[in-house]
Design an enzyme around this catalytic site. Structure first.
Site, short mmCIF file in Angstrom:
data_model
loop_
_atom_site.label_atom_id
_atom_site.label_comp_id
_atom_site.label_asym_id
_atom_site.label_seq_id
_atom_site.Cartn_x
_atom_site.Cartn_y
_atom_site.Cartn_z
N ARG A 112 -13.65 -14.95 -12.25
CA ARG A 112 -13.99 -14.19 -13.24
C ARG A 112 -13.13 -14.70 -14.78
O ARG A 112 -12.08 -15.04 -14.67
CB ARG A 112 -13.69 -12.70 -13.34
CG ARG A 112 -14.03 -11.81 -14.08
CD ARG A 112 -15.38 -11.47 -14.22
NE ARG A 112 -15.66 -10.39 -14.76
CZ ARG A 112 -17.09 -10.11 -15.20
NH1 ARG A 112 -17.99 -11.03 -15.52
NH2 ARG A 112 -17.30 -8.85 -15.80
N THR A 389 -27.35 -12.63 -14.46
CA THR A 389 -26.40 -13.24 -13.72
C THR A 389 -27.37 -13.92 -12.50
O THR A 389 -28.49 -13.60 -12.48
CB THR A 389 -25.55 -12.02 -12.95
OG1 THR A 389 -25.11 -11.52 -13.85
CG2 THR A 389 -24.63 -12.57 -11.71
N THR A 407 -21.92 -15.83 -13.67
CA THR A 407 -23.00 -15.38 -14.58
C THR A 407 -22.12 -15.89 -16.02
O THR A 407 -20.94 -16.12 -16.22
CB THR A 407 -23.06 -13.85 -14.79
OG1 THR A 407 -23.76 -13.44 -15.75
CG2 THR A 407 -21.55 -13.02 -14.80
N ILE A 408 -22.96 -15.76 -17.16
CA ILE A 408 -22.41 -15.85 -18.42
C ILE A 408 -22.88 -14.42 -19.22
O ILE A 408 -22.75 -14.45 -20.45
CB ILE A 408 -22.98 -17.07 -19.36
CG1 ILE A 408 -24.38 -17.30 -19.02
CG2 ILE A 408 -22.15 -18.20 -18.92
CD1 ILE A 408 -25.04 -18.27 -20.11
N ASN A 409 -23.18 -13.53 -18.38
CA ASN A 409 -23.52 -12.20 -18.88
C ASN A 409 -24.93 -12.18 -19.27
O ASN A 409 -25.94 -11.99 -18.54
CB ASN A 409 -22.27 -11.61 -19.77
CG ASN A 409 -22.50 -9.93 -20.00
OD1 ASN A 409 -22.69 -9.43 -18.87
ND2 ASN A 409 -21.99 -9.46 -21.06
N SER A 460 -16.56 -5.93 -13.38
CA SER A 460 -17.96 -6.59 -12.94
C SER A 460 -18.71 -5.86 -12.01
O SER A 460 -17.86 -4.86 -11.29
CB SER A 460 -17.80 -7.91 -12.59
OG SER A 460 -18.99 -8.33 -11.98
N SER A 461 -19.81 -5.85 -11.94
CA SER A 461 -20.73 -5.09 -10.96
C SER A 461 -21.09 -6.41 -9.90
O SER A 461 -21.79 -5.79 -8.79
CB SER A 461 -21.95 -4.48 -11.55
OG SER A 461 -21.52 -3.46 -12.28
N GLY A 481 -28.49 -8.36 -11.96
CA GLY A 481 -28.85 -7.10 -12.31
C GLY A 481 -28.08 -6.12 -13.05
O GLY A 481 -28.41 -4.72 -13.26
N GLY A 482 -26.85 -6.68 -13.42
CA GLY A 482 -25.91 -5.95 -14.32
C GLY A 482 -25.65 -4.42 -13.49
O GLY A 482 -25.22 -4.73 -12.46
#
Length: 579
Positions: A112, A389, A407-409, A460-461, A481-482
């Site tokens: 991360r 993501t 991810t890069i968000n 993070s999720s 999916g955030g």
């Protein structure tokens, strides 16, 4: 030569796996599209499920050439940085689970992003003390120190079998020779042109010289990214975290108002952590620990639901959805208070994932009515992601497995490309709590545990998950999916264990989501109107919204040992391939 299982074997293979047989031409279409809604793709030896076809095929080729799941996973991760630039990355970070079939152990790798040394708790507050989302999402300050390159090297060194340069070579070729623009890529570049033309360095790569759009069938060359990948292949992570690339990243981020320095780049480290483990109806659930909240809350929700006869209540019945939503609310309320980077805060992991705590949760759940958000708060304990993501799942011929979410968000991160590198920078700093009690881009509330601190990793999720049965890998899954990643993975697992769905059916079934705040039960199209009315009668505010998640899943059938996989039909371009 690449081969698939002979189609003459198909009825036997599917029957052994408990899957209805389909005509050969239909199964062939499913193998090459990866999008059949009810029938899994199947193979004998190895399988890769990823959001983008070319990257998935690169992973499959690595397996066929004798590489293991980790070799394939690292190759897929680098390839996605070229073929799926909105989410695949060098300038972001994520989490990987690796199952070692020889030892039977599963390992968690945390790569991360980290806050720069100059980051401060109030860095995203304006003069009036209000959270400024434009700064936390689209400026240079939005970027944390990226971890993907370091993470891939750590994993390959520990459990890979191939040379570093060899697994990066396919990505270099794709960046240098160009990729064929797919309809999905063309659509995303068109819809996000405003973000990507905010910085000339990004506009120069993703749009033609006259500013025109790339259309399906065009060739997109990423020459700067190819040179960066070559440096990484030749020099190892030092080719990214020091020298010209690190300097370019620091200079570009600083010029855009950020804080990453060459010292921050040089000091980044990926780490190995102990996975979060739980048990659900005889299946072992293995997932990511903090700074991912995914594993804790996945197991927390499953523990709470285990005492209910979910299978008898039925898939997506009002009773099942109600119980799931009530458990989700309690977990997300706890997330807002207790979850953060365990290198900085004490997270009550054992308590939150215990069966005793699940009993306390069930005491707060009524079978007949929905508790309002005001009635729910974080439990009184001892101290204690983006829609864009992407996830991939891999199982090799020996039973080794990789579950990776990175991810890069936001889609294309902050939109900033570090000059001369081709590297899109993340905007993961928005995943910190800019101000306690103020929701982030995904509506998630955070507190002091997830406040900005130098060197800290934002919560993070992301929920890469491996499910074991009788000591062997049964399912590898995960999703973008955030905030909805956790509940998406939850439902795939429950659909298979509780409702007996095959992996494709479990991936395609309509989904629901509740995250405590906002106080609404989000549903996808496909939940019957009668069920919606029954949920409203229980007190739920039902909100029909866009689809959730894009799961990439591979399972091994314990009876036949065949691999069965499925790519979520919710997004175009995904593929599950095997040999």
């Amino acid at each position: 030569m690449r081969t698939l299982i002979s189609f003459s074997w198909q009825p036997l293979a599917l029957a052994l796996a408990g899957v209805a047989a389909v005509p050969a031409h239909a199964q062939e279409a499913a193998i090459y599209s990866g999008m059949d809604r009810t029938h899994p793709v199947w193979a004998e030896n190895g399988m890769v499920s990823a959001q983008e076809r070319v990257a998935a095929e690169i992973g499959r080729d690595i397996l066929e050439q004798g590489g293991n799941a980790v070799d394939a996973g690292v190759a897929v991760a680098f390839a996605l940085a070229v073929t799926l630039p909105r989410a695949g990355n060098l300038g972001g970070g994520g989490f990987m689970l690796v199952h070692d079939a020889e030892t039977g152990e599963t390992h968690a790798f945390d790569y991360r992003e980290m806050a720069p040394a100059a980051a401060t708790r109030d860095m995203f507050l304006d003069a009036e003390g209000n959270a400024d989302s434009d700064v936390s999402r689209f400026s240079g300050a939005a970027s944390g120190v990226p971890g993907t390159v370091a993470g891939m090297k750590l994993v390959l060194d520990e459990y890979g079998s191939m040379e570093w340069a060899d697994v990066i070579a396919p990505a270099i070729r794709l960046a240098e020779e160009g990729i064929t623009v797919t309809p999905d890529l063309a659509d995303s570049l068109e819809s996000l042109k405003d973000r990507l033309t905010r910085y000339p360095s990004a506009a120069a790569i993703f749009y033609k010289e006259d500013g025109a759009l790339y259309r399906p069938g065009d060739t997109l060359v990423q020459a700067d990214l190819a040179e960066t990948l070559k440096k990484i292949a030749e020099q190892g992570p030092e080719g990214f975290y020091s020298g010209e690339v690190a300097q370019a990243i620091a200079d570009s981020v600083t010029a855009a108002g950020g804080f990453i320095t060459v010292e921050d780049m040089a000091n980044y480290q990926a780490v190995q952590r102990e996975p979060i483990r739980g048990d659900y109806r005889g299946y072992e659930i293995v997932s990511m620990p903090p700074p991912s909240s995914g594993g804790i809350h996945l197991i927390q929700i499953l523990n709470a639901l285990e005492a209910y006869p979910i299978g008898a209540l039925g898939a997506n019945s009002a009773e099942t959805i109600h119980l799931m939503a009530e458990a989700m609310k309690l977990a997300y309320a706890d997330r807002s208070e207790y979850l953060g980077d365990t290198d900085f805060v004490d997270v009550p992991m054992e308590t939150l994932t215990s069966k005793d705590y699940a009993e306390d949760m069930r005491d707060k759940i009524s079978a007949t009515y929905a508790a309002s958000a005001e009635q729910i708060g974080p439990a009184d304990l001892t101290p204690y992601e983006s829609n864009e993501t992407t996830h991939f799942s891999i199982i090799d011929k020996d039973g080794n497995a990789v579950s990776n979410t990175y991810t890069i968000n936001f889609s294309y991160g902050s939109g900033l490309v570090a000059d001369g590198t081709g590297v899109l920078m993340n905007n993961e700093m928005d995943d910190f709590s800019a101000k306690p009690g103020v929701p982030n881009a995904y509506g998630l509330i955070g507190g002091d545990a997830n406040a900005v601190e130098p060197g800290k990793r934002p919560l993070s999720s992301m929920t890469p998950t491996i499910v074991n049965k009788d000591g062997e890998v049964w399912l590898v899954t995960g999703s973008p999916g955030g905030a909805r990643i956790i509940t998406t993975v939850l439902q795939v697992i429950m659909n298979m264990i509780d409702h007996g769905m095959n992996v494709a059916e479990a991936s395609a079934a309509p989904r629901i989501h509740h995250q405590w705040l906002p106080d609404e039960l989000r549903i996808e199209d496909g939940i019957s109107i009668d069920t919606q009315r029954a949920l409203q009668a229980k007190g739920h505010t039902v909100s029909l919204q866009e689809v959730m998640g894009s799961t990439q899943s591979v399972m091994r059938d314990p009876e036949s040992s065949f691999l069965l996989g499925a790519s979520d039909p919710r997004r175009a371009g995904a593929a599950t391939v095997g040999y």
